[in-house]
Design a protein around this motif. Structure first.
Motif, mmCIF file in Angstrom:
data_model
loop_
_atom_site.group_PDB
_atom_site.id
_atom_site.type_symbol
_atom_site.label_atom_id
_atom_site.label_comp_id
_atom_site.label_asym_id
_atom_site.label_seq_id
_atom_site.Cartn_x
_atom_site.Cartn_y
_atom_site.Cartn_z
ATOM 1 N N PRO A 192 55.468 40.443 45.394
ATOM 2 C CA PRO A 192 56.584 38.976 45.170
ATOM 3 C C PRO A 192 57.909 39.251 45.918
ATOM 4 O O PRO A 192 58.156 40.515 46.051
ATOM 5 N N VAL A 193 58.343 38.260 45.909
ATOM 6 C CA VAL A 193 59.789 38.412 46.265
ATOM 7 C C VAL A 193 60.654 38.282 45.037
ATOM 8 O O VAL A 193 60.391 37.357 44.361
ATOM 9 N N VAL A 194 61.688 39.355 44.861
ATOM 10 C CA VAL A 194 62.387 39.419 43.406
ATOM 11 C C VAL A 194 63.813 39.376 44.067
ATOM 12 O O VAL A 194 64.396 39.613 45.014
ATOM 13 N N ALA A 195 64.508 38.888 43.076
ATOM 14 C CA ALA A 195 65.890 38.600 43.162
ATOM 15 C C ALA A 195 66.796 39.728 42.347
ATOM 16 O O ALA A 195 66.426 39.905 41.294
ATOM 17 N N ASP A 196 67.511 40.530 42.959
ATOM 18 C CA ASP A 196 68.296 41.882 42.288
ATOM 19 C C ASP A 196 69.551 41.845 42.872
ATOM 20 O O ASP A 196 69.675 41.928 44.246
ATOM 21 N N SER A 197 70.654 42.108 42.002
ATOM 22 C CA SER A 197 71.985 42.297 42.627
ATOM 23 C C SER A 197 72.360 43.506 43.331
ATOM 24 O O SER A 197 73.340 43.567 43.836
ATOM 25 N N HIS A 198 71.471 44.513 43.242
ATOM 26 C CA HIS A 198 71.549 45.758 43.810
ATOM 27 C C HIS A 198 71.513 45.291 45.394
ATOM 28 O O HIS A 198 72.424 46.134 46.158
ATOM 29 N N VAL A 199 70.737 44.309 45.865
ATOM 30 C CA VAL A 199 70.948 44.075 47.371
ATOM 31 C C VAL A 199 71.911 43.783 47.686
ATOM 32 O O VAL A 199 72.746 42.816 47.395
ATOM 33 N N ASP A 200 72.253 44.173 48.982
ATOM 34 C CA ASP A 200 73.636 43.809 49.734
ATOM 35 C C ASP A 200 73.215 42.635 50.713
ATOM 36 O O ASP A 200 72.596 42.901 51.689
ATOM 37 N N PRO A 201 73.592 41.341 50.525
ATOM 38 C CA PRO A 201 73.186 40.352 51.531
ATOM 39 C C PRO A 201 73.870 40.534 52.925
ATOM 40 O O PRO A 201 73.284 39.877 53.826
ATOM 41 N N ALA A 202 74.958 41.321 53.052
ATOM 42 C CA ALA A 202 75.580 41.226 54.234
ATOM 43 C C ALA A 202 75.130 42.423 55.142
ATOM 44 O O ALA A 202 75.472 42.670 56.072
ATOM 45 N N PHE A 203 74.260 43.306 54.492
ATOM 46 C CA PHE A 203 73.762 44.395 55.287
ATOM 47 C C PHE A 203 72.335 44.021 55.848
ATOM 48 O O PHE A 203 71.255 43.576 55.259
ATOM 49 N N GLY A 204 71.994 44.349 57.106
ATOM 50 C CA GLY A 204 70.849 44.044 57.853
ATOM 51 C C GLY A 204 70.462 42.423 57.533
ATOM 52 O O GLY A 204 71.061 41.622 57.727
ATOM 53 N N THR A 205 69.302 42.244 57.508
ATOM 54 C CA THR A 205 68.635 40.921 57.260
ATOM 55 C C THR A 205 69.103 40.429 55.557
ATOM 56 O O THR A 205 68.820 39.093 55.470
ATOM 57 N N GLY A 206 69.640 40.955 54.955
ATOM 58 C CA GLY A 206 69.801 40.633 53.439
ATOM 59 C C GLY A 206 68.484 40.742 52.572
ATOM 60 O O GLY A 206 68.453 40.579 51.439
ATOM 61 N N ALA A 207 67.501 41.622 53.324
ATOM 62 C CA ALA A 207 65.998 41.422 52.402
ATOM 63 C C ALA A 207 65.721 43.079 52.341
ATOM 64 O O ALA A 207 65.669 43.714 53.719
ATOM 65 N N VAL A 208 65.279 43.608 51.543
ATOM 66 C CA VAL A 208 64.728 45.032 51.812
ATOM 67 C C VAL A 208 63.355 45.104 50.817
ATOM 68 O O VAL A 208 63.002 44.496 50.071
ATOM 69 N N LYS A 209 62.688 46.103 51.495
ATOM 70 C CA LYS A 209 61.100 46.473 51.045
ATOM 71 C C LYS A 209 61.433 47.294 49.953
ATOM 72 O O LYS A 209 62.543 47.906 49.879
ATOM 73 N N VAL A 210 60.629 47.160 48.903
ATOM 74 C CA VAL A 210 60.643 47.828 47.686
ATOM 75 C C VAL A 210 59.601 48.953 47.484
ATOM 76 O O VAL A 210 58.414 48.425 47.106
ATOM 77 N N THR A 211 59.908 50.100 47.428
ATOM 78 C CA THR A 211 58.910 50.978 47.377
ATOM 79 C C THR A 211 58.960 51.994 45.917
ATOM 80 O O THR A 211 59.611 53.180 46.224
ATOM 81 N N PRO A 212 58.844 51.642 44.929
ATOM 82 C CA PRO A 212 59.160 52.321 43.769
ATOM 83 C C PRO A 212 58.857 53.717 43.663
ATOM 84 O O PRO A 212 59.683 54.553 42.771
ATOM 85 N N ALA A 213 57.631 54.101 43.928
ATOM 86 C CA ALA A 213 57.315 55.468 43.924
ATOM 87 C C ALA A 213 57.921 56.516 44.951
ATOM 88 O O ALA A 213 57.830 57.361 44.950
ATOM 89 N N HIS A 214 58.765 56.012 45.880
ATOM 90 C CA HIS A 214 59.472 56.914 47.176
ATOM 91 C C HIS A 214 60.601 56.582 47.418
ATOM 92 O O HIS A 214 61.198 56.990 48.309
ATOM 93 N N ASP A 215 61.339 55.831 46.438
ATOM 94 C CA ASP A 215 62.854 55.964 46.611
ATOM 95 C C ASP A 215 63.543 55.459 45.395
ATOM 96 O O ASP A 215 63.006 54.658 44.526
ATOM 97 N N PRO A 216 64.727 56.127 45.068
ATOM 98 C CA PRO A 216 65.225 56.190 43.678
ATOM 99 C C PRO A 216 65.873 54.797 43.432
ATOM 100 O O PRO A 216 65.602 54.066 42.269
ATOM 101 N N ASN A 217 66.478 54.295 44.449
ATOM 102 C CA ASN A 217 66.818 52.774 44.295
ATOM 103 C C ASN A 217 65.859 51.621 43.960
ATOM 104 O O ASN A 217 65.956 50.779 43.222
ATOM 105 N N ASP A 218 64.597 51.917 44.906
ATOM 106 C CA ASP A 218 63.606 51.119 44.619
ATOM 107 C C ASP A 218 62.761 51.369 43.415
ATOM 108 O O ASP A 218 62.559 50.184 42.734
ATOM 109 N N PHE A 219 63.058 52.435 42.763
ATOM 110 C CA PHE A 219 62.399 52.815 41.420
ATOM 111 C C PHE A 219 63.113 51.804 40.609
ATOM 112 O O PHE A 219 62.488 51.414 39.401
ATOM 113 N N ALA A 220 64.454 52.052 40.605
ATOM 114 C CA ALA A 220 65.313 51.123 39.592
ATOM 115 C C ALA A 220 64.964 49.720 39.470
ATOM 116 O O ALA A 220 64.955 49.036 38.627
#
Length: 876
Positions: free
Chosen positions: A268-296
């Motif tokens: 899914p594509v989810v909307a989360d305020s943690h993402v910085d829209p000005a950084f890169g493309t403004g979209a991030v991959k989410v790998t909850p088992a391998h990144d603390p921010n993604d886990f959150a």
């Protein structure tokens, strides 16, 4: 200020006459063992003296003395020695940390050399092997601490795995568990694929690595999203793409599912305020088992957590990449994506910060893992409150912000480690899913199917109990009653988060709100003379034992103390250690000279009216220095107190008082006896003031001077209140004349020992009684017949006329004086202009204006002096 320690009975102290040279290697080891044998460092819990306690930051059992240890140990030793001399029951408690990962690695390396692993011999045998290693090789640093002169109470030495401390660990674990402050949960942790354990943040070293930043195209057609990553291998565990809720570019995609490349899954594509829209493309991959921010993010959106690799970093996801190492998989996955045309951009090399295991340098893998955690929020809040309400003082005060930034934002603490060496977690699991935590006085559950948790506790868990577990807690021991809370924790600012905060949390929790220490004195880190960090891998690394062998332990200690400004890093170089060695030699030679010329500590000091101005001056300065040093100690200003003692000893005592007194000693009689008693007093007090920082040379000199047992147990000097501003002003005038004439002689190229005929006109000045001393210091002989004053120097109201016939270059001297005159006239012009500026005077603070007026007066005096000197020069 005279020490009242009784002299020993005849024969008890037969310190020989001082040799001509001081050789540290011949005295340091013997002195230290004598101190230990006599029990000077052992504290008595039954004493009615006030207690003063410092616990040593426990070095690793695998460690050896490095400059950082030497630095902090020198300061702790100085504090403890001074308090002992002040009449406190001083306890400096030593010990070692079992250093879970580091020690286990050492023994595993031994086994590897035998072709075995710990799994080959089993847990029980492996732990026994570690204990054997500890007995044979561990604790080398303790012997090195003796070399440095650490005045610790060896009778109370502790080890974080000894029986008493193990009991304390199990007690507090049980208490925290029962209070709901310890729990077990799956979270992201730092995982070392080489050590095969979770590790703490402090065991992660971050460094810039050359990696690659790859931009990948997820989805198809209108559902396409571009994300960037430095860890392409983790895409196999992606369970979402996240965008900011307010990002218009992706609003149409939120809630939809898109194809995850190289897999048969959609995410899914989810909307989360943690993402910085000005950084890169403004979209991030989410790998909850391998990144603390993604886990959150995953927790907030109920995303699945897919672990894509095992504990060794090998890909476990079924498919073409299964069985590949994580870095091999990274290249293979990027290659496969490139073949499918899904690589939008590649940046190589891409320098970014990457965590590495501090023990083995392996790249850390953030990993979802079932671990034990401490719920820190209430504990951290109490630790912050203890500083805010003044029960604990952080020094220097500017470090408070860093402390609050940490304790106010602390995350729950992962305390379990996948090791065999350490305090095993006291939790048993039953055959039907039961979970029982066992206290130290409880028996574990018996019966078939019950097993103990295989993990051990983080080393910081046991060291967090150090201030009270080492004193016998949880029992109410005499040591705990007498010496807790401790007085000061002196440690590096780099572990304020990891050790200091944990001790604060556990101390307040276990000891019913009583703080573990009153003061946290934070030091900087030792660096090389150019300010660069020292590292074993760099050529700037120094073994302090090498410097001790070459220059003596006192020299190393004094060099470190002179660089110890609160909270600031400490640069150190070999030339500075040599200078400190020279200082020790200067003290030795000057004391030897003093003893040869009648320096004495016998009887009371003569009454002030029997003292010369020189005697009254040095006693007045001595008392001022005692007061200065005391104030600096109370403010943990080791650099300033060392500097004050250095300049007092070298400049005022040796270069001025001893030199000014030489004529008195040569004349003999009552004046020589008086000055000998004053010199003895000054040396007695000065050596006691220096002792906490440079203990060895001061012990030898003080016992020789006084005939008493040991300076270790002597009284700390007290400021008697004696001040003589008039004598200080008088000797100040003498110093001014001597300094000015010496400068003139040097400018003329005269040799220091070259005697010059001179006429001194001193009548009506403070200098008149000191003519013999001035002549002696300046190598000025009587006028004699045919005296011709070729140079005249008016200084301090006196006139010094010199006959430099045939020795002075008149033209060069006129040129030099003209240059000095120009500087003085420019200073006069500058200060006059400022004082004539009404706008400046209206706005400038009074101290600033006063300083400028003083500068003007000095410039005018210099102009008058230099003009007179020019006029006195003979015609060229």
């Amino acid at each position: 200020m005279t020490d009242n320690t009784q002299r020993p009975a005849s024969g008890q102290n037969s310190t020989p006459e001082l040799p001509t040279q001081y050789t540290p290697a011949e005295v340091e080891g013997q002195l230290y063992e004598r101190w230990v044998e006599r029990g000077y460092f052992e504290a008595d819990a039954k004493s009615d003296k006030p207690a003063y306690t410092i616990v040593i930051p426990p070095p690793n059992v695998t460690g050896s003395l490095h400059l950082g240890h030497a630095f902090q140990h020198t300061l702790m030793d100085a504090l403890t020695r001074r308090k002992r001399m002040q009449g406190y029951e001083s306890l400096w408690l030593p010990g070692m940390d079992h250093a879970g990962i580091a020690t286990q690695n050492k023994v595993e390396q031994q086994l590897a050399e035998e072709g075995k692993s710990r799994h080959d011999i089993g847990r029980e045998a492996f732990v026994e092997r570690v204990w054997q290693w500890k007995e044979e090789y561990g604790g080398r640093i303790l012997g090195q601490m003796r070399r440095l002169g650490d005045g610790v109470d060896w009778s109370r030495e502790r080890f974080t795995m000894d029986e008493g401390l193990s009991n304390a660990v199990q007690t507090i674990f049980k208490k925290l568990y029962d209070d709901g402050l310890i729990y077990r949960a799956e979270r992201i942790i730092n995982w070392c694929p080489r050590c095969l354990t979770a590790i703490s943040d402090i065991e992660v070293d971050y460094q810039d690595d050359d990696g690659e930043l790859v931009s990948l195209k997820y989805g198809e057609g209108e559902d396409t999203v571009v994300v960037a990553t430095t860890r392409a291998e983790t895409m196999l565990g992606d369970t979402a793409v996240a965008v900011h809720p307010d990002d218009e570019r992706y609003r149409h995609l939120v809630g939809r599912r898109i194809k995850l490349p190289l897999t048969d899954r959609t995410i899914p594509v989810v909307a989360d305020s943690h993402v910085d829209p000005a950084f890169g493309t403004g979209a991030v991959k989410v790998t909850p088992a391998h990144d603390p921010n993604d886990f959150a993010i995953g927790q907030r959106h109920n995303l699945e957590s897919i672990t894509v690799m095992d504990e060794r970093g090998i890909i476990t996801v079924h498919g073409p990449f299964q069985g590949l190492d994580r870095f091999e998989a990274r290249s293979a996955i990027v290659g496969a994506l490139r073949e499918q045309g899904r690589i939008v951009a590649e940046k190589r090399p891409y320098v970014h910060s990457v965590g590495h295991c501090s023990r083995c340098s392996t790249t850390i893998e953030p990993r979802l893992s079932l671990q034990w955690w401490v719920k820190v929020e209430p504990l951290a809040r109490a630790a912050g409150d203890a500083v805010r309400d003044g029960r604990v003082t952080i020094h220097p005060k500017e470090m408070e912000k860093r402390y609050f930034d940490w304790v106010d934002n602390m995350h729950d603490w992962c305390i379990s480690r996948q090791l065999w060496w350490g305090h095993r977690i006291p939790v048993w699991y039953g055959p039907d899913g039961q979970q029982v935590c066992v206290g130290p006085d409880e028996k574990p559950p018996a019966g078939e199917g019950w097993t103990q948790d295989s993990d051990v506790l983080d080393t910081w868990f046991s060291s967090g109990l150090w201030p009270f577990s080492t004193l016998g807690w949880p029992d109410r021991t005499a040591d705990l009653e007498k010496f807790y809370p401790t007085d000061v924790l002196l440690t590096g600012h780099d572990i304020i988060f990891f050790w200091v905060a944990r001790m604060m949390m556990f101390g307040l929790y276990a000891m019913d709100g009583v703080v573990p220490f009153h003061t946290i004195a934070l030091t900087g880190l030792v660096r090389d003379e150019f300010g660069k960090k020292m590292s074993k891998s760099n050529p700037n690394s120094v073994d302090p034992l090498d410097w001790m062998d070459a220059y003596g332990s006192d020299a190393v200690r004094f060099t470190l103390a002179t660089g110890a400004n609160p909270g600031a890093d400490v640069p150190i170089g070999e030339d500075w250690v040599k200078a400190s060695r020279n200082f020790a030699n200067k003290i030795w030679n000057a004391t030897r000279f003093a003893l040869m010329n009648g320096a004495s500590v016998e009887g009371p000091l003569p009454e002030p009216e029997k003292l010369s101005a020189t005697d009254r001056w040095i006693l007045s300065r001595l008392n001022r220095v005692v007061a200065e040093v005391d104030a600096y100690y109370e403010d943990y200003q080791f650099a300033k107190l060392s500097d004050a003692l250095y300049h007092f000893a070298w400049d005022e005592v040796f270069d001025w008082y001893v030199e000014l007194s030489k004529t008195t000693f040569l004349k003999g009689g009552e004046g020589a006896q008086v000055s000998g008693r004053v010199l003895g007093e000054v040396l007695d007090v000065m050596l006691r003031l220096l002792h906490p920082v440079i203990p060895f040379v001061t012990e030898t000199l003080w016992t020789t001077l006084t005939g008493k047992e040991s300076v270790v147990v002597a009284d700390w000097p007290k400021d008697s209140g004696f001040r003589d501003p008039a004598a200080e002003a008088e000797i100040g005038e003498v110093q001014r004349v001597v300094t000015e004439v010496r400068r003139f002689r040097s400018d003329q190229g005269l040799q220091p020992g070259q005697r010059v005929p001179a006429r001194l006109t001193l009548d009506g000045t403070l200098l008149a009684p000191h003519e013999d001393a001035i002549r002696q210091l300046l190598r000025l002989q009587p006028e004699g017949e045919g005296f011709n004053a070729t140079a005249t120097l008016p200084v301090a109201g006196a006139v010094v006329a010199l006959d430099l016939s045939g020795t002075i270059d008149v033209a060069a001297e006129r040129k030099r004086l003209a240059k000095d005159l120009a500087v003085a006239e420019k200073e006069k012009a500058d200060t006059t202009r400022k004082l004539g500026n009404e706008a400046f005077l209206a706005k400038a603070p009074e101290p600033v204006v006063a300083k400028i007026r003083t500068r003007l007066a000095t410039a005018e005096a210099d102009i008058a002096r230099i003009t007179a000197q020019i006029a006195a020069l003979p015609e060229a």
